[in-house]
Design an enzyme around this catalytic site. Sequence first.
Site, PDB file in Angstrom:
ATOM      1  N   ASP A 180      32.207  37.745  36.448  1.00 58.04           N
ATOM      2  CA  ASP A 180      30.890  37.700  35.818  1.00 58.04           C
ATOM      3  C   ASP A 180      30.918  38.627  34.601  1.00 58.04           C
ATOM      4  O   ASP A 180      31.986  39.129  34.207  1.00 58.04           O
ATOM      5  CB  ASP A 180      29.777  38.039  36.822  1.00 58.04           C
ATOM      6  CG  ASP A 180      29.729  39.514  37.203  1.00 58.04           C
ATOM      7  OD1 ASP A 180      30.654  40.280  36.807  1.00 58.04           O
ATOM      8  OD2 ASP A 180      28.777  39.917  37.893  1.00 58.04           O
ATOM      9  N   HIS A 181      29.742  38.853  34.015  1.00 57.54           N
ATOM     10  CA  HIS A 181      29.679  39.690  32.812  1.00 57.54           C
ATOM     11  C   HIS A 181      30.179  41.107  33.083  1.00 57.54           C
ATOM     12  O   HIS A 181      30.807  41.719  32.226  1.00 57.54           O
ATOM     13  CB  HIS A 181      28.242  39.731  32.273  1.00 57.54           C
ATOM     14  CG  HIS A 181      27.242  40.174  33.293  1.00 57.54           C
ATOM     15  ND1 HIS A 181      26.888  39.395  34.374  1.00 57.54           N
ATOM     16  CD2 HIS A 181      26.532  41.329  33.429  1.00 57.54           C
ATOM     17  CE1 HIS A 181      25.995  40.048  35.113  1.00 57.54           C
ATOM     18  NE2 HIS A 181      25.774  41.227  34.557  1.00 57.54           N
ATOM     19  N   CYS A 198      33.986  41.394  39.429  1.00 55.75           N
ATOM     20  CA  CYS A 198      32.594  41.597  39.022  1.00 55.75           C
ATOM     21  C   CYS A 198      32.400  43.103  38.876  1.00 55.75           C
ATOM     22  O   CYS A 198      33.384  43.845  38.808  1.00 55.75           O
ATOM     23  CB  CYS A 198      31.593  40.926  39.974  1.00 55.75           C
ATOM     24  SG  CYS A 198      31.428  41.638  41.616  1.00 55.75           S
ATOM     25  N   THR A 249      31.239  45.477  40.957  1.00 51.00           N
ATOM     26  CA  THR A 249      31.782  46.190  42.127  1.00 51.00           C
ATOM     27  C   THR A 249      32.914  45.429  42.806  1.00 51.00           C
ATOM     28  O   THR A 249      33.629  46.002  43.625  1.00 51.00           O
ATOM     29  CB  THR A 249      30.684  46.387  43.187  1.00 51.00           C
ATOM     30  OG1 THR A 249      30.199  45.079  43.561  1.00 51.00           O
ATOM     31  CG2 THR A 249      29.534  47.228  42.651  1.00 51.00           C
ATOM     32  N   HIS A 255      49.575  41.398  55.925  1.00 50.76           N
ATOM     33  CA  HIS A 255      48.936  41.189  57.231  1.00 50.76           C
ATOM     34  C   HIS A 255      47.877  40.094  57.255  1.00 50.76           C
ATOM     35  O   HIS A 255      47.691  39.459  58.290  1.00 50.76           O
ATOM     36  CB  HIS A 255      48.311  42.509  57.722  1.00 50.76           C
ATOM     37  CG  HIS A 255      49.333  43.519  58.132  1.00 50.76           C
ATOM     38  ND1 HIS A 255      49.010  44.701  58.760  1.00 50.76           N
ATOM     39  CD2 HIS A 255      50.686  43.523  57.999  1.00 50.76           C
ATOM     40  CE1 HIS A 255      50.117  45.387  59.005  1.00 50.76           C
ATOM     41  NE2 HIS A 255      51.148  44.706  58.549  1.00 50.76           N
ATOM     42  N   ARG A 300      33.681  48.186  37.485  1.00 51.94           N
ATOM     43  CA  ARG A 300      32.985  49.460  37.326  1.00 51.94           C
ATOM     44  C   ARG A 300      33.454  50.480  38.351  1.00 51.94           C
ATOM     45  O   ARG A 300      32.872  51.561  38.465  1.00 51.94           O
ATOM     46  CB  ARG A 300      31.470  49.227  37.443  1.00 51.94           C
ATOM     47  CG  ARG A 300      30.925  48.301  36.346  1.00 51.94           C
ATOM     48  CD  ARG A 300      29.484  47.875  36.600  1.00 51.94           C
ATOM     49  NE  ARG A 300      29.048  46.921  35.582  1.00 51.94           N
ATOM     50  CZ  ARG A 300      28.049  46.050  35.741  1.00 51.94           C
ATOM     51  NH1 ARG A 300      27.385  46.014  36.887  1.00 51.94           N
ATOM     52  NH2 ARG A 300      27.725  45.221  34.770  1.00 51.94           N
ATOM     53  N   HIS A 354      51.051  38.501  62.787  1.00 52.78           N
ATOM     54  CA  HIS A 354      49.925  38.406  61.853  1.00 52.78           C
ATOM     55  C   HIS A 354      49.498  36.958  61.634  1.00 52.78           C
ATOM     56  O   HIS A 354      48.343  36.693  61.306  1.00 52.78           O
ATOM     57  CB  HIS A 354      50.291  39.074  60.526  1.00 52.78           C
ATOM     58  CG  HIS A 354      50.666  40.507  60.705  1.00 52.78           C
ATOM     59  ND1 HIS A 354      49.766  41.458  61.137  1.00 52.78           N
ATOM     60  CD2 HIS A 354      51.861  41.141  60.575  1.00 52.78           C
ATOM     61  CE1 HIS A 354      50.376  42.626  61.246  1.00 52.78           C
ATOM     62  NE2 HIS A 354      51.646  42.456  60.913  1.00 52.78           N
TER      63      HIS A 354
HETATM   64  C1  RB5 Z   1      26.000  42.610  37.935  1.00 60.47           C
HETATM   65  O1  RB5 Z   1      25.126  43.530  37.376  1.00 60.47           O
HETATM   66  C2  RB5 Z   1      26.528  43.110  39.270  1.00 60.47           C
HETATM   67  O2  RB5 Z   1      25.517  43.055  40.223  1.00 60.47           O
HETATM   68  C3  RB5 Z   1      27.726  42.312  39.704  1.00 60.47           C
HETATM   69  O3  RB5 Z   1      28.703  42.376  38.725  1.00 60.47           O
HETATM   70  C4  RB5 Z   1      28.393  42.739  40.986  1.00 60.47           C
HETATM   71  O4  RB5 Z   1      28.638  44.114  40.996  1.00 60.47           O
HETATM   72  C5  RB5 Z   1      27.773  42.259  42.224  1.00 60.47           C
HETATM   73  O5  RB5 Z   1      28.254  42.468  43.339  1.00 60.47           O
END
Ligand code: RB5
Length: 145
Positions: free
Chosen positions: A7-8, A64, A66, A97, A108, A132
Site C-alpha cells: 500500500d502507500h 504496508c 506495519t 518450519h 515503518r 514440519h
Molecule cells: C496505512 O496508514 C496503514 O494502516 C497500513 O499501511 C498498515 O500499517 C496496516 O496494517
Amino acid sequence: MIALGCDHGGYPLMKEIIAHLESRGLEYKNFGTFSEESCDYPIFGEAAARAVADGSCDRGILVCGTGIGISISANKVKGIRCALCGDCFSAEMTRRHNDANMIALGARVVGAGLALKIVDAFLDTPFEGGRHERRVNMLMEIENK
Ligand code: RB5
C-alpha cells in the site's frame, strides 16, 4: 516468479525491494500500489496472494506500514501462509518450519537494510520437510473445516 504487493505506507520500501530483486536477476510481478497516494492494503494483499495461490507466482512479498494489515489480507486467501517478519531469524525459520509462501514487512518498522536481508533469508531458505510437513498440512486442513 515473485508476486509483490504494497500500500502507500509500504511503497517506499517496495521500491527498494524491487531494485534489490532486479540486482539479483529475479523475476517479479507487481500488483501495486504504484505511488504514495493513500489506498487500501487489502486490495493489494489479496491480489498478490491470489497469484501465489493459483501458482502463477511461486512466492510473494508484501509491504504496508506495519506489515500487519497486508499479511492478514493475504492469509485470508486459501493456500497462503504469509509470515510477518521483522528479523532474519524469523524469515529463515518460517521457510524451514512453516514453508511460508509469502512474507510481509512493515516499512515503518524495519529499515531498508534489514528488510533486504529479511527478503534474502525468505527467498534463499528451503523448507525442511519431515515433521514440519505434517504440521503445515494440519495448518492447511484448517481451511477445510
Ligand atoms: C496505512 O496508514 C496503514 O494502516 C497500513 O499501511 C498498515 O500499517 C496496516 O496494517
